[in-house]
Design a protein around this motif. Structure first.
Motif, mmCIF file in Angstrom:
data_model
loop_
_atom_site.group_PDB
_atom_site.id
_atom_site.type_symbol
_atom_site.label_atom_id
_atom_site.label_comp_id
_atom_site.label_asym_id
_atom_site.label_seq_id
_atom_site.Cartn_x
_atom_site.Cartn_y
_atom_site.Cartn_z
ATOM 1 N N SER A 122 37.584 38.725 38.994
ATOM 2 C CA SER A 122 38.428 37.598 39.352
ATOM 3 C C SER A 122 38.225 37.256 40.815
ATOM 4 O O SER A 122 37.846 38.108 41.620
ATOM 5 C CB SER A 122 39.888 37.893 39.048
ATOM 6 O OG SER A 122 40.235 39.120 39.586
ATOM 7 N N VAL A 126 39.541 34.412 44.137
ATOM 8 C CA VAL A 126 40.567 33.480 44.582
ATOM 9 C C VAL A 126 39.878 32.166 44.889
ATOM 10 O O VAL A 126 38.935 32.116 45.679
ATOM 11 C CB VAL A 126 41.291 34.008 45.827
ATOM 12 C CG1 VAL A 126 42.319 32.983 46.297
ATOM 13 C CG2 VAL A 126 41.960 35.328 45.517
ATOM 14 N N THR A 184 44.263 32.484 41.641
ATOM 15 C CA THR A 184 43.361 33.506 41.126
ATOM 16 C C THR A 184 42.682 32.954 39.881
ATOM 17 O O THR A 184 43.349 32.397 39.018
ATOM 18 C CB THR A 184 44.149 34.759 40.743
ATOM 19 O OG1 THR A 184 44.891 35.165 41.887
ATOM 20 C CG2 THR A 184 43.230 35.879 40.307
ATOM 21 N N HIS A 233 40.081 34.008 36.676
ATOM 22 C CA HIS A 233 39.443 35.136 35.994
ATOM 23 C C HIS A 233 38.129 34.670 35.400
ATOM 24 O O HIS A 233 38.080 33.624 34.744
ATOM 25 C CB HIS A 233 40.359 35.661 34.901
ATOM 26 C CG HIS A 233 41.674 36.111 35.425
ATOM 27 N ND1 HIS A 233 41.866 37.364 35.946
ATOM 28 C CD2 HIS A 233 42.846 35.451 35.561
ATOM 29 C CE1 HIS A 233 43.115 37.468 36.359
ATOM 30 N NE2 HIS A 233 43.743 36.323 36.140
ATOM 31 N N ASP A 291 36.584 33.173 46.721
ATOM 32 C CA ASP A 291 36.518 34.289 47.667
ATOM 33 C C ASP A 291 35.678 33.910 48.898
ATOM 34 O O ASP A 291 34.784 34.651 49.310
ATOM 35 C CB ASP A 291 35.916 35.537 47.004
ATOM 36 C CG ASP A 291 36.985 36.308 46.260
ATOM 37 O OD1 ASP A 291 38.121 35.803 46.167
ATOM 38 O OD2 ASP A 291 36.674 37.400 45.765
ATOM 39 N N GLN A 307 47.483 39.554 43.153
ATOM 40 C CA GLN A 307 46.189 40.201 43.009
ATOM 41 C C GLN A 307 45.485 40.049 44.345
ATOM 42 O O GLN A 307 45.124 38.949 44.751
ATOM 43 C CB GLN A 307 45.381 39.561 41.889
ATOM 44 C CG GLN A 307 44.110 40.331 41.648
ATOM 45 C CD GLN A 307 43.259 39.689 40.585
ATOM 46 O OE1 GLN A 307 43.677 38.738 39.936
ATOM 47 N NE2 GLN A 307 42.074 40.206 40.411
ATOM 48 N N SER A 342 42.654 40.305 47.141
ATOM 49 C CA SER A 342 41.196 40.161 47.088
ATOM 50 C C SER A 342 40.501 41.433 47.575
ATOM 51 O O SER A 342 40.916 42.055 48.548
ATOM 52 C CB SER A 342 40.806 38.954 47.948
ATOM 53 O OG SER A 342 39.677 39.259 48.713
ATOM 54 N N GLN A 376 45.918 33.736 50.059
ATOM 55 C CA GLN A 376 46.379 34.712 49.069
ATOM 56 C C GLN A 376 47.242 34.027 48.009
ATOM 57 O O GLN A 376 48.289 33.481 48.323
ATOM 58 C CB GLN A 376 47.198 35.817 49.759
ATOM 59 C CG GLN A 376 47.833 36.804 48.786
ATOM 60 C CD GLN A 376 46.804 37.501 47.908
ATOM 61 O OE1 GLN A 376 45.812 38.036 48.414
ATOM 62 N NE2 GLN A 376 47.020 37.490 46.609
ATOM 63 N N ASN A 433 50.208 35.342 41.806
ATOM 64 C CA ASN A 433 49.726 35.243 40.436
ATOM 65 C C ASN A 433 50.762 34.824 39.431
ATOM 66 O O ASN A 433 50.598 33.880 38.699
ATOM 67 C CB ASN A 433 49.234 36.610 39.977
ATOM 68 C CG ASN A 433 47.758 36.717 40.130
ATOM 69 O OD1 ASN A 433 47.141 35.839 40.714
ATOM 70 N ND2 ASN A 433 47.205 37.785 39.612
#
Lengths: 882, 123
Positions: free
Chosen positions: A184, A186, A195, A197, A257, A544, A546, A734, A737
């Motif tokens: 997953s 971001v 987030t 997946h 990310d 979640q 990173s 950030q 979730n």
């Protein structure tokens, strides 16, 4: 699709007389073929409209041709196709429509009754088909197998990386093998960080699945290598919902990310691989098993077996390969599992089968009502039929005519049913348990397969409806037919038939209610379970973190604890606690034997116990009572807190504080510092884990998935933005979730039983109503047939009350027989749902008695009106009429 | 059985018959092409479905207005198992006669000033 439409059209062509069909069907089919090709790009409603027109055309032209031939005496050869009479409805369709037009009330009652039955079946079929029956959208999905690591008594659906890579080279068994895992990221180029997946998949995954992209390209070997431009393939759903189905999406970039990913392709609709939760897209998995440069621990392997190798043979050969690899030091045993075999969990499958049985039973009640209606109308038509017979119509001819009427009724009911199913499905989809929503092969909707199902069902209902009355009403000879008097009562046989239908309806409804009652009781018990913590004013947040920005537990710990502190400082927030998993589904749950210190052996039974890591102040925030000892302090690291049930199971009445126990024989010893109340960490159903264990959340134990529980009297709508603002202030990329009130989280854990109980109650309710109508219909009819007899009885001194009793007794006798049969059916049938029940036995006597009473009371109400009508018979009038 | 029908009996042609014959005046065609051309020429207002078209064509074959073509048109690289329909001499005469009938109707209507009426009387 094309073959399907042609087959459908060929059936439609049966409306034409046989010689015409023989001479011209090729031409007609070619015409249709051109048309289908021509309209293949048209929107779906245009195509639907086209099919409506094509159907009407075939029906009207077919019938017109027949009329033309009859009028002009075009000779019909007698060599008719053997089954032709079944489809040879057209000639009688006009007659059927006329008959329906003469009794519109009768037709409406019939269409409502059958429509409910067919509609319920269609809707449930749409759900069952999408989630269980419809093949996965891959080429030869049965040849796809997952490689599992076989342990002693279970299997892990992935292999260690080294073994996965070794197995990926086994081309002797597999035409193609692909490695994959989940990951997953971001996404930070949207409004707020989210987030996403993704599946991380090997370059040859499309080859293995036998699929291709709808836009752009698949992955190349060069895509995953370090230093290559990061690339991304989108799921069809993501493309449609998040990117507005942008046709020029390929080449655009997305930030995941902090890296810029180029979108290179879009997957076809329905491809959701690997199968888990909310999948967003695919990123390449490098050959060495790294995803975006990060190493992974284990990899899943999916293989496409060579043609002609079945899974048993493949398993035997895989065992040989395992043995061969053992010589090189690998201890791994591989278990092959069919990829399509793991779609939904057995309980959900069972629930769906149960619903299917329920709707079939519902349809059978509807059908019985329909037959009963036709019989009562048929008796009224008796003389017409007999006259026709006397004038020389053959029995077959009359039967065919009656059948065609039932087919027309069935078709009209199906039209109503499809409308019903269309709206019903909208409601069903809205409350579909997430598991079914995620894992169905295709969206739950009225697609072509459901269309064929409805078509088939229409045929079955048409025949089932008409056959019995048609044959029963024509069992006469012309001679007896014309000699019957106006007062002719239906023969004993016909009355018995209708009585049998009522008994069957009552029995079926009773069985349905026994099942439904169990589900209702079970659901009521489930939602009234005390979760063991105070859900009011409690909100759960899941994060979640990173891997790149919070690479180790220490950094995660400091981020989370600072976040917790800042949130706690917001006015209106009482307490905040960190946790590595919250109810109703904590991250870990083990099934292991436990050993209390001092005892030589493990407990007899393995314990299924959920285990979660909790921060300071957790029990206070959650409102979980500390029964003995204390909660975790700042310096705790090896201490453990357990719940009262586990304490009792390990040490009985002895004070557990300060005692030690361990998991399995080789676990480390854990000291109990506190005992807390029982909490439903794995949801309301205790069978998923009744013994809870808590370890302290320390700077060394924080995983990337971390939760915060926040107790605050602030309304949800004002708490959430404040928390989000604090998160954004600390780390603008950030995401948060999952945000849910504790009450909603616990309610979400019962979405499957809720789904089942709501549908079941609706079906059982409809079944009850139909049964009541059935009883009412039969008794009304019997009263109208027996007016004369009742009049005579009353003339001879019978009182109104005794006449009332006579009719009610008749109805209740039938009902009682039905109820007894239904109870027997219920005792057998509820085995199907035994595993779905919570806190109630499948043979719960209270439930059985309640269901029986419900049916008896309903039947009594249904008997009352006809009985009253009988009691009000005026003997003078009846006898005068004589 | 062809052409023992009197032209008088055939006129006026039914709208669908007329359209089919008109479509065939520009050369032989197979069923779907006929339907498609009629749909286009009528601006989508007349849509013939397979069965309807086919039965109409069968009727016109019986009347001698249309025949099944023995040759396949060069410009249509279609399926050679298809049936292509062609207009007969009687068919052409019927179309002509019907057009003549319409023309006389139009003249009558024109002489009574009907043509402005539909557009709001601007004449």
């Amino acid at each position: 699709m094309r073959r399907l439409s042609e087959r459908f059209y060929r059936i439609l062509l049966l409306f034409y007389p046989e010689p015409y069909r023989r001479a011209h069907s090729d031409e007609l089919i070619r015409f249709l073929r051109d048309k289908v090709v021509d309209k293949s790009d048209a929107p779906w409603f245009t195509r639907t409209l086209m099919w409506v027109r094509v159907t009407l055309d075939a029906v009207t032209e077919g019938i017109s041709e027949r009329i033309y031939r009859t009028r002009n005496r075009v000779v019909q050869p007698r060599d008719r196709w053997r089954g032709a009479w079944f489809f040879d409805l057209a000639a009688d369709t006009r007659y059927a429509f006329r008959a329906i037009g003469r009794a519109p009330g009768f037709a409406v009652a019939m269409i409502l009754t059958l429509g409910l039955g067919i509609g319920a079946n269609s809707a449930i079929f749409a759900v069952v088909d999408a989630s269980l029956l419809e093949p996965l959208p891959y080429a030869d999905p049965d040849r796809l197998v997952d490689l599992n690591q076989a342990m002693d008594n279970f299997a892990i659906p992935s292999l260690p990386v080294a073994d996965a890579r070794t197995w990926a080279e086994q081309d002797e068994l597999f035409a193609s093998l692909s490695l994959h895992t989940r990951s997953s990221f971001v996404r930070t180029d949207g409004d707020e960080p989210v987030t996403v997946h993704v599946g991380a998949v090997g370059a040859n995954i499309l080859e293995t699945l036998g699929q291709s992209v709808t836009l752009g390209r698949g992955f190349l070997e060069s895509d995953g290598v370090p230093g290559a431009q990061p690339v991304l393939i989108l799921l069809d759903e993501t493309w449609r919902i998040r990117f507005g189905a942008d046709p020029s999406i390929v080449g655009k970039e997305v930030v995941l990310d902090d890296d810029s990913y180029v979108i290179v392709g879009v997957l076809p609709r329905g491809v959701k691989f690997p199968r888990f939760g909310k999948l967003w897209g695919w990123v390449p998995l490098a050959e060495d098993g790294t995803v975006a440069g990060e190493a992974t621990g284990r990899l899943s392997v999916i293989g496409r077996l060579h043609d002609g190798i079945d899974i048993e043979t493949a398993q035997a050969r895989a065992d040989v390969i395992s043995a061969g690899l053992a010589e090189t030091g690998s201890q791994l045993k591989v278990k092959l599992r069919r990829h399509s075999g793991t779609r939904v969990n057995p309980d959900v499958r069972r629930a769906l089968y149960f619903l299917s049985v329920a709707v079939v039973l519902l349809l059978s009640i509807a059908l019985a009502n329909g037959i009963s209606l036709l019989l009562s109308r048929g008796v009224a038509q008796n003389r017409e039929i007999m006259v026709r017979a006397a004038l020389g119509a053959s029995r077959g001819r009359i039967v065919r005519q009656m059948l065609s009427e039932s087919f027309v009724l069935s078709v009209l009911s199906s039209v109503f049913a499809v409308g019903l199913a269309f709206y019903g499905l909208k409601i069903i989809v809205a409350m579909l348990p997430s598991e079914l929503a995620f894992f169905s092969a295709t969206p739950v909707e009225l697609d072509a397969r459901v269309g064929w199902f409805v078509f088939g069902l229409t045929m079955v209902v048409g025949f089932g409806l008409g056959a019995l009355p048609a044959f029963s009403l024509t069992r006469f000879t012309a001679k007896t037919g014309l000699s019957v008097s106006r007062y002719h009562n239906p023969s004993a046989g016909k009355r018995n038939l209708r009585a049998a239908l009522v008994v069957m309806e009552v029995g079926t409804a009773t069985t349905l209610w026994i099942g439904c009652g169990l589900l209702i009781t079970s659901f009521a018990k489930l939602v009234s379970v005390d979760p063991g913590f105070e859900t009011r004013d409690l909100t759960f947040f899941n994060f979640q973190l990173s891997d790149t920005r919070y690479p180790d537990s220490n950094s995660r710990y400091s981020f989370m604890s600072e976040l917790a502190e800042r949130i706690a400082a917001v006015s209106g927030v009482e307490t905040v606690a960190m946790a590595g998993g919250l109810p109703p589904e904590v991250a870990f749950s083990f099934n292991l034997g436990l050993q209390a210190e001092g005892s030589d052996e493990l407990t007899d039974q393995p314990f299924l116990f959920p285990w979660t890591l909790v921060g300071e102040g957790f029990f206070e925030t959650m409102g979980i009572p500390i029964v003995r000892g204390r909660g975790f302090g700042p310096a705790d690291s090896s201490s453990t807190i357990i719940d009262v049930d586990l304490a009792h199971a390990l040490w009985g009445e002895v004070d557990p504080i300060g005692r030690r126990f361990r998991l399995d024989e080789d676990g480390r010893w854990r000291t109990v510092v506190g005992v807390v109340g029982d909490v439903k960490l794995m949801g309301q159903d205790d069978r998923n884990g009744a013994y809870e264990m808590y370890s302290p959340q320390t700077p060394a134990s924080v995983s990337a998935y971390t939760d915060l529980a926040i107790r605050s009297a602030l309304p949800f709508a004002s708490l959430v933005p404040q928390v989000k603002a604090i998160v954004a202030e600390m780390d603008p990329v950030q995401p948060v979730n999952r945000i849910e009130t504790a009450a909603a989280a616990m309610a979400g854990a019962v979405d499957k039983p809720r789904f089942l109980v709501i549908l079941m109650t609706v079906f059982a309710g409809v079944a009850l109503a139909l049964t009541a109508v059935g009883i009412y219909g039969v008794l009304s009819f019997s009263v109208s047939q027996r007016r004369q007899e009742i009049g005579v009885r009353m003339a001879l001194g019978a009182r109104a009350a005794s006449v009332l009793g006579l009719i009610v007794r008749d109805g209740m006798l039938l009902t009682s027989v039905g109820v007894v049969i239904g109870i027997a059916g219920g005792l057998v049938g509820t085995r199907l749902i035994e595993s779905l029940l919570f806190g109630v036995s499948a043979h719960d006597p209270v439930n059985i008695v309640a269901s029986a009473l419900l049916l008896l009371v309903t039947a009594l109400a249904a008997c009352y009106l006809p009985a009253r009508r009988a009691a009000l018979v005026n003997p003078v009038e009846v006898l005068k009429a004589e | 059985m062809a052409s023992n029908h009197n032209l008088e009996e055939l006129i006026p042609l039914k709208p669908n018959d007329f359209h089919i014959l008109l479509a065939l005046t520009s050369g032989q065609k197979h069923g779907y092409r006929i339907a498609k051309e009629i749909e286009e020429e009528s601006g989508g207002r007349i849509r013939l479905e397979a069965g309807n078209l086919h039965r109409t064509v069968q009727k016109m074959i019986r009347l001698g207005l249309v025949e099944i073509s023995r040759t396949i048109p060069k410009d249509d690289p279609g399926d050679e198992r298809r049936k292509y329909y062609a207009i007969t001499k009687l068919g052409r005469q019927a179309v002509g006669a019907d057009l003549e009938r319409m023309r006389s109707l139009i003249e009558v209507a024109d002489s009574r000033g009907m043509f402005g009426a539909g557009r709001g009387g601007a004449a």
